[in-house]
Scaffold this motif. Structure first.
Motif, PDB file in Angstrom:
ATOM      1  N   ASP A  71      51.248 -25.701  20.760  1.00  0.00           N
ATOM      2  CA  ASP A  71      50.902 -26.894  19.979  1.00  0.00           C
ATOM      3  C   ASP A  71      52.070 -27.854  19.981  1.00  0.00           C
ATOM      4  O   ASP A  71      52.607 -28.243  18.934  1.00  0.00           O
ATOM      5  CB  ASP A  71      50.525 -26.486  18.551  1.00  0.00           C
ATOM      6  N   MET A  72      52.523 -28.209  21.205  1.00  0.00           N
ATOM      7  CA  MET A  72      53.662 -29.109  21.348  1.00  0.00           C
ATOM      8  C   MET A  72      53.225 -30.294  22.201  1.00  0.00           C
ATOM      9  O   MET A  72      52.409 -30.174  23.099  1.00  0.00           O
ATOM     10  CB  MET A  72      54.834 -28.410  22.027  1.00  0.00           C
ATOM     11  N   ASN A  73      53.758 -31.456  21.881  1.00  0.00           N
ATOM     12  CA  ASN A  73      53.463 -32.684  22.600  1.00  0.00           C
ATOM     13  C   ASN A  73      54.683 -33.078  23.405  1.00  0.00           C
ATOM     14  O   ASN A  73      55.818 -32.982  22.925  1.00  0.00           O
ATOM     15  CB  ASN A  73      53.076 -33.790  21.620  1.00  0.00           C
ATOM     16  N   CYS A  74      54.475 -33.553  24.650  1.00  0.00           N
ATOM     17  CA  CYS A  74      55.561 -33.931  25.546  1.00  0.00           C
ATOM     18  C   CYS A  74      55.877 -35.403  25.358  1.00  0.00           C
ATOM     19  O   CYS A  74      54.984 -36.255  25.394  1.00  0.00           O
ATOM     20  CB  CYS A  74      55.165 -33.650  26.995  1.00  0.00           C
ATOM     21  N   VAL A  75      57.150 -35.694  25.172  1.00  0.00           N
ATOM     22  CA  VAL A  75      57.631 -37.063  25.028  1.00  0.00           C
ATOM     23  C   VAL A  75      58.688 -37.279  26.103  1.00  0.00           C
ATOM     24  O   VAL A  75      59.702 -36.590  26.126  1.00  0.00           O
ATOM     25  CB  VAL A  75      58.224 -37.320  23.616  1.00  0.00           C
ATOM     26  N   ASN A  76      58.428 -38.258  27.026  1.00  0.00           N
ATOM     27  CA  ASN A  76      59.371 -38.515  28.107  1.00  0.00           C
ATOM     28  C   ASN A  76      60.641 -39.154  27.564  1.00  0.00           C
ATOM     29  O   ASN A  76      60.614 -39.977  26.654  1.00  0.00           O
ATOM     30  CB  ASN A  76      58.718 -39.407  29.167  1.00  0.00           C
ATOM     31  N   GLN A  77      61.757 -38.759  28.151  1.00  0.00           N
ATOM     32  CA  GLN A  77      63.062 -39.314  27.799  1.00  0.00           C
ATOM     33  C   GLN A  77      63.729 -39.810  29.086  1.00  0.00           C
ATOM     34  O   GLN A  77      63.338 -39.435  30.180  1.00  0.00           O
ATOM     35  CB  GLN A  77      63.944 -38.238  27.135  1.00  0.00           C
ATOM     36  N   ASN A  78      64.720 -40.644  28.954  1.00  0.00           N
ATOM     37  CA  ASN A  78      65.465 -41.147  30.106  1.00  0.00           C
ATOM     38  C   ASN A  78      66.308 -40.003  30.678  1.00  0.00           C
ATOM     39  O   ASN A  78      67.331 -39.645  30.129  1.00  0.00           O
ATOM     40  CB  ASN A  78      66.352 -42.318  29.703  1.00  0.00           C
ATOM     41  N   GLY A  79      65.840 -39.427  31.796  1.00  0.00           N
ATOM     42  CA  GLY A  79      66.541 -38.311  32.410  1.00  0.00           C
ATOM     43  C   GLY A  79      66.061 -36.967  31.903  1.00  0.00           C
ATOM     44  O   GLY A  79      66.642 -35.941  32.232  1.00  0.00           O
ATOM     45  N   GLY A  80      64.972 -36.893  31.116  1.00  0.00           N
ATOM     46  CA  GLY A  80      64.466 -35.618  30.605  1.00  0.00           C
ATOM     47  C   GLY A  80      63.199 -35.822  29.792  1.00  0.00           C
ATOM     48  O   GLY A  80      62.500 -36.827  29.933  1.00  0.00           O
ATOM     49  N   TYR A  81      62.870 -34.861  28.914  1.00  0.00           N
ATOM     50  CA  TYR A  81      61.696 -34.987  28.051  1.00  0.00           C
ATOM     51  C   TYR A  81      61.899 -34.089  26.834  1.00  0.00           C
ATOM     52  O   TYR A  81      62.742 -33.193  26.820  1.00  0.00           O
ATOM     53  CB  TYR A  81      60.422 -34.609  28.813  1.00  0.00           C
ATOM     54  N   LEU A  82      61.058 -34.365  25.773  1.00  0.00           N
ATOM     55  CA  LEU A  82      61.108 -33.610  24.514  1.00  0.00           C
ATOM     56  C   LEU A  82      59.763 -32.978  24.247  1.00  0.00           C
ATOM     57  O   LEU A  82      58.710 -33.511  24.641  1.00  0.00           O
ATOM     58  CB  LEU A  82      61.486 -34.515  23.343  1.00  0.00           C
ATOM     59  N   CYS A  83      59.787 -31.847  23.593  1.00  0.00           N
ATOM     60  CA  CYS A  83      58.578 -31.187  23.117  1.00  0.00           C
ATOM     61  C   CYS A  83      58.619 -31.166  21.584  1.00  0.00           C
ATOM     62  O   CYS A  83      59.529 -30.551  21.001  1.00  0.00           O
ATOM     63  CB  CYS A  83      58.469 -29.772  23.666  1.00  0.00           C
ATOM     64  N   ILE A  84      57.639 -31.853  20.944  1.00  0.00           N
ATOM     65  CA  ILE A  84      57.608 -31.913  19.466  1.00  0.00           C
ATOM     66  C   ILE A  84      56.229 -31.477  18.998  1.00  0.00           C
ATOM     67  O   ILE A  84      55.244 -31.566  19.753  1.00  0.00           O
ATOM     68  CB  ILE A  84      57.940 -33.327  18.960  1.00  0.00           C
ATOM     69  N   PRO A  85      56.095 -30.969  17.763  1.00  0.00           N
ATOM     70  CA  PRO A  85      54.779 -30.556  17.245  1.00  0.00           C
ATOM     71  C   PRO A  85      53.803 -31.732  17.212  1.00  0.00           C
ATOM     72  O   PRO A  85      54.175 -32.859  16.873  1.00  0.00           O
ATOM     73  CB  PRO A  85      55.099 -30.032  15.848  1.00  0.00           C
ATOM     74  N   ARG A  86      52.550 -31.443  17.569  1.00  0.00           N
ATOM     75  CA  ARG A  86      51.540 -32.502  17.621  1.00  0.00           C
ATOM     76  C   ARG A  86      51.234 -33.040  16.228  1.00  0.00           C
ATOM     77  O   ARG A  86      51.054 -34.250  16.046  1.00  0.00           O
ATOM     78  CB  ARG A  86      50.247 -31.969  18.261  1.00  0.00           C
ATOM     79  N   VAL A 108      64.815 -30.761  30.218  1.00  0.00           N
ATOM     80  CA  VAL A 108      64.724 -30.074  31.499  1.00  0.00           C
ATOM     81  C   VAL A 108      65.096 -31.068  32.584  1.00  0.00           C
ATOM     82  O   VAL A 108      64.541 -32.158  32.648  1.00  0.00           O
ATOM     83  CB  VAL A 108      63.318 -29.516  31.763  1.00  0.00           C
ATOM     84  N   PHE A 109      66.080 -30.706  33.350  1.00  0.00           N
ATOM     85  CA  PHE A 109      66.587 -31.610  34.398  1.00  0.00           C
ATOM     86  C   PHE A 109      66.206 -31.051  35.750  1.00  0.00           C
ATOM     87  O   PHE A 109      66.330 -29.865  35.978  1.00  0.00           O
ATOM     88  CB  PHE A 109      68.110 -31.730  34.309  1.00  0.00           C
ATOM     89  N   ILE A 110      65.776 -31.916  36.573  1.00  0.00           N
ATOM     90  CA  ILE A 110      65.351 -31.535  37.926  1.00  0.00           C
ATOM     91  C   ILE A 110      66.158 -32.325  38.930  1.00  0.00           C
ATOM     92  O   ILE A 110      66.256 -33.543  38.813  1.00  0.00           O
ATOM     93  CB  ILE A 110      63.854 -31.794  38.152  1.00  0.00           C
ATOM     94  N   LEU A 111      66.759 -31.621  39.879  1.00  0.00           N
ATOM     95  CA  LEU A 111      67.523 -32.258  40.960  1.00  0.00           C
ATOM     96  C   LEU A 111      66.583 -32.584  42.109  1.00  0.00           C
ATOM     97  O   LEU A 111      65.945 -31.704  42.651  1.00  0.00           O
ATOM     98  CB  LEU A 111      68.631 -31.319  41.463  1.00  0.00           C
ATOM     99  N   LEU A 112      66.480 -33.864  42.378  1.00  0.00           N
ATOM    100  CA  LEU A 112      65.601 -34.320  43.456  1.00  0.00           C
ATOM    101  C   LEU A 112      66.440 -34.952  44.542  1.00  0.00           C
ATOM    102  O   LEU A 112      67.226 -35.853  44.267  1.00  0.00           O
ATOM    103  CB  LEU A 112      64.576 -35.338  42.939  1.00  0.00           C
ATOM    104  N   VAL A 113      66.252 -34.504  45.764  1.00  0.00           N
ATOM    105  CA  VAL A 113      66.940 -35.068  46.924  1.00  0.00           C
ATOM    106  C   VAL A 113      65.889 -35.737  47.792  1.00  0.00           C
ATOM    107  O   VAL A 113      64.987 -35.069  48.281  1.00  0.00           O
ATOM    108  CB  VAL A 113      67.694 -33.991  47.715  1.00  0.00           C
ATOM    109  N   GLN A 114      65.946 -37.041  47.879  1.00  0.00           N
ATOM    110  CA  GLN A 114      64.957 -37.796  48.640  1.00  0.00           C
ATOM    111  C   GLN A 114      65.312 -37.779  50.116  1.00  0.00           C
ATOM    112  O   GLN A 114      66.383 -38.244  50.482  1.00  0.00           O
ATOM    113  CB  GLN A 114      64.915 -39.250  48.133  1.00  0.00           C
ATOM    114  N   PRO A 115      64.475 -37.257  50.960  1.00  0.00           N
ATOM    115  CA  PRO A 115      64.763 -37.271  52.399  1.00  0.00           C
ATOM    116  C   PRO A 115      64.564 -38.654  52.979  1.00  0.00           C
ATOM    117  O   PRO A 115      63.899 -39.487  52.398  1.00  0.00           O
ATOM    118  CB  PRO A 115      63.746 -36.270  52.965  1.00  0.00           C
ATOM    119  N   GLY A 116      65.117 -38.855  54.111  1.00  0.00           N
ATOM    120  CA  GLY A 116      64.925 -40.104  54.814  1.00  0.00           C
ATOM    121  C   GLY A 116      66.070 -41.055  54.623  1.00  0.00           C
ATOM    122  O   GLY A 116      66.525 -41.689  55.548  1.00  0.00           O
TER     123      GLY A 116
END
Length: 465
Positions: free
Chosen positions: A64-79, A22-30
């Motif tokens: 019953d899924m565990n979140c694993v952070n990835q560089n630029g995203g994340y994974l959902c795998i069975p616990r 899942v990718f999220i576009l973030l625009v930092q103000p300032g």
């Protein structure tokens, strides 16, 4: 099934693992810095760093899924699969090395091939013919599982599931972006997508134009409409940016509707526009003169037509044509009343030797003149003068008859001359006959006599000034 995540390999014979980026576009103000999806701008280091969606999103993975952070995203795998030991249950023995008799005996001190390195990922019991995200088909091949079609995905209801080889992704449709795990509509009108008018609608936008413009084929910019091509004006049209202007020809004015032209009544502007009568015509006016006159070169004044000069008269050869303002008259031959006798074509005389002439004017001189109706007063219109002078005599000038309305009076200008003055305006058409008398008085010889000028004045029916 096999799933490779950051160098780890997982095996499963009964469970399937769902991997979703899942990718999220973030625009930092300032600072005006924009990072790609899955990254955020760090002010301190002045660079884009990875966003830990597993911490930022409390419900990133469901069930019953565990979140694993990835560089630029994340994974959902069975616990259950993620919690298995990384050590294999049975050690793997190295393969025995036997020399090839066909090539002779080998060197006993030759280096022994290295033993296989144990994997650092958990190994599942049994063997899995297909990796995670695939299913074994009847022909022995592994086919991709369409999680979107089987509804086995974990996408948010506002998201759209997109099947990939071995997994799926959750995305937003065009016109939406992902904010806080939810797909929210993008207000394209805030970013000036339209040149003139913009209406935001869910997932898209609609451009329109102000009156006087049409939308170009790009559905964003507007083009000026040349309204003059449709000839909306009564006379002439001038196209402007987004509108048009109507112009009227000379002698017309623009109506309240802004397109039609109304004729100007120039005759109502002034009563002095024409000398006689003003006739309004579309876009202009015309001056009309009465009978006996013609319109002068200025187009406004009326000039008398001299019917005596043009020959356009009804006088006989025995008569004399006399022209006046607006007409003419035919004068009959002179007939002197008794006891006067004719001495010229315009003069009668009464002889002193004739007893009937006693106490009568010695001569009667006939004169004619014309006068415009309503002429301004006072005005000097006629002059008398003694032609014969006697020693010791003096002269008296007076109006003997015809001045019943007191429109005239005599003003003596010298001892031997006088002027007839018009003191009141006279309206025509009218014919006035005045007897202007000059009395001669000589006290030396005790003489008193008179002469008459019979002046006929033809007053015209119209003003000529």
């Amino acid at each position: 099934m096999i799933l490779v995540i950051r160098g780890f390999r997982f095996y499963s014979s009964s469970a399937r693992m769902l991997a979703a980026f899942v990718f999220i576009l973030l625009v930092q103000p300032g600072h005006g810095q924009t990072c790609t999806e899955g990254f955020a701008y760090d002010r301190r280091s002045r660079q884009c760093i990875d966003v830990d969606e597993c911490r930022a999103m409390p419900d990133a993975c469901r069930g019953d899924m565990n979140c694993v952070n990835q560089n630029g995203g994340y994974l959902c795998i069975p616990r259950g699969l993620y919690a298995q030991s990384y050590r294999p249950q049975t050690p793997i023995q190295p393969e025995q090395f036997y020399p090839d008799p066909s090539v002779g005996f080998s060197d006993p001190y030759a280096p022994v091939p290295p033993r296989p390195v144990e994997p650092s990922y958990p190994r599942m019991r049994g063997t899995a013919p297909c990796i995670l995200g695939y299913v074994l088909a009847e022909d022995g091949t592994c086919n991709d599982i369409d999680e979107c079609e089987t509804n086995s995905h974990h996408c948010n209801p506002t998201q759209v599931c997109i099947n990939t080889l071995g997994g799926y992704t959750c995305s937003c449709t065009e016109g939406y972006w992902l904010i806080g795990g939810q797909c929210q509509d993008i207000d394209e009108c805030r970013y000036g997508y339209c040149q003139q008018l913009c209406a935001n609608i869910p997932g898209s936008y609609s451009c329109s134009c102000n009156p006087g413009f049409i939308l170009n084929p790009d559905s964003r910019t507007c083009q000026d409409v040349d309204e003059c091509e449709e000839e909306p004006c009564g006379h002439s049209c001038f196209n402007t940016y987004g509108s048009f202007m109507c112009n009227c020809d000379e002698g017309f004015e623009l109506a309240s509707d802004g397109t039609s032209c109304l004729d100007l009544d120039e005759c109502s502007f002034s009563e002095f526009l024409c000398q006689h009568r003003c006739l309004n015509i579309p876009g202009s006016f015309a001056c009309i003169c009465p009978p006996g006159y013609y319109v002068y070169e200025d187009g406004r004044s009326c000039e008398d037509i001299n019917e005596c000069d043009t020959g356009n008269n009804t006088c006989t050869t025995a008569q004399v044509c006399f022209n006046f303002q607006g007409g003419y008259t035919c004068l009959n031959p002179l007939q002197c009343p008794l006891p006067y006798i004719e001495v010229s074509d315009n003069q009668c005389m009464c002889s002193a030797e004739n007893p009937a002439c006693r106490d009568r004017p010695f001569t009667i001189l006939y004169r004619h003149m014309d006068l415009s109706s309503g002429r301004s007063v006072p005005a000097d219109i006629f002059q008398m003068q003694a032609t014969t002078r006697y020693l010791g005599a003096f002269y008296i000038f007076q109006i003997k008859s015809g001045n019943e309305g007191r429109e005239f009076y005599m003003r003596q200008t010298s001892n031997v001359s006088a002027t007839l003055v018009l003191s009141r305006p006279i309206r025509g058409p009218k014919e006035v006959v005045l007897d202007l008398e000059m009395v001669t008085v000589n006290n030396v010889i005790n003489f008193r006599g008179s002469s008459i000028i019979r002046l006929t004045i033809f007053v015209s029916a119209y003003r000529s000034e």
